[in-house]
Design an enzyme around this catalytic site. Sequence first.
Site, PDB file in Angstrom:
ATOM      1  N   LYS A   1       0.837  -1.205   0.000  1.00  0.00           N
ATOM      2  CA  LYS A   1       0.000   0.000   0.000  1.00  0.00           C
ATOM      3  C   LYS A   1       0.869   1.252   0.000  1.00  0.00           C
ATOM      4  O   LYS A   1       1.784   1.369   0.814  1.00  0.00           O
ATOM      5  CB  LYS A   1      -0.860   0.025   1.276  1.00  0.00           C
ATOM      6  CG  LYS A   1      -2.200  -0.652   1.132  1.00  0.00           C
ATOM      7  CD  LYS A   1      -2.891  -0.641   2.480  1.00  0.00           C
ATOM      8  CE  LYS A   1      -4.345  -0.352   2.371  1.00  0.00           C
ATOM      9  NZ  LYS A   1      -4.990  -0.379   3.701  1.00  0.00           N
TER      10      LYS A   1
HETATM   11  C1  E4P Z   1      -8.517   0.231   4.138  1.00  0.00           C
HETATM   12  O1  E4P Z   1      -7.709  -0.195   3.354  1.00  0.00           O
HETATM   13  C2  E4P Z   1      -8.254   1.354   5.038  1.00  0.00           C
HETATM   14  O2  E4P Z   1      -6.960   1.312   5.537  1.00  0.00           O
HETATM   15  C3  E4P Z   1      -9.218   1.433   6.164  1.00  0.00           C
HETATM   16  O3  E4P Z   1     -10.448   0.849   5.823  1.00  0.00           O
HETATM   17  C4  E4P Z   1      -9.348   2.838   6.701  1.00  0.00           C
HETATM   18  O4  E4P Z   1     -10.420   2.904   7.557  1.00  0.00           O
HETATM   19  P1  E4P Z   1     -10.671   4.080   8.601  1.00  0.00           P
HETATM   20  O5  E4P Z   1     -11.291   5.217   7.886  1.00  0.00           O
HETATM   21  O6  E4P Z   1     -11.617   3.448   9.577  1.00  0.00           O
HETATM   22  O7  E4P Z   1      -9.343   4.420   9.194  1.00  0.00           O
END
Ligand code: E4P
Length: 228
Positions: A89
């Site tokens: 990522k």
């Molecule tokens: C997914 O890949 C994200 O890292 C995650 O769902 C972020 O979620 P949040 O908005 O609850 O931090």
Amino acid sequence: MPIFLDTGNIKEVERFLKMGIIRGVTTNPTILLKDGVTGGMKGVKERSIEIARMIAPYPLSVEVTTNDSKKMLEQAQELAGWAGNINVKITIHGPNGELDNLSVVHELEEKRNIRINVTAMMSAQQCLLAAMAGASYVSIFGGRVNNMGYNCCEEISKLRQALDDFGLKAKIIVGSTREVLNVIEWLGAGAHYVTVAPNLLEGMIVHPYSKETVQMFLADAAKAEKTK
Ligand code: E4P
């Protein structure tokens, strides 16, 4: 196969993998910290390898922990080397909107054959450009978009249309789940995957009226047993 689990918690991965209802796992530094990963990169490596082994051949997304281009390239290479099913990522841009990240994504996907999940995106246009840079996955944060006051379903639909129209390979992951309803709604809007927090995945299964119905079945079965 549309559901990923958004967690770094081994027990949660085990629980839902055993049920056969997840097809991948996503993490980020915040999730890993919340799920008890300590010891810096060594801790991230241990937890990532453990999850990657458990879920193989399904994909695991692990995020870089730097925003320096050279270090992102090195780290991405390292993370991808931990297991064949790890995707890396990388955020759409730096903490102050610095624009180096898409070049890093392009280099990793096109020249180093590493699958990249471009993350922290809030709009279809960001995702489209990440897809054009070569990303295998584009992650839009549905709950955060909704919290900003506009409906992420419109962004998801526009994005899916554009990816299909232009024949881009990127798959849409919608994350940042906030409600049980998000999953079916976001898939309906065109997401290829929704990555779901464990408590919401449990919430999708358990229904009060199903509970009541099962209780009735079991009570009547017990009564029938007594009348033998
Ligand atoms: C997914 O890949 C994200 O890292 C995650 O769902 C972020 O979620 P949040 O908005 O609850 O931090």
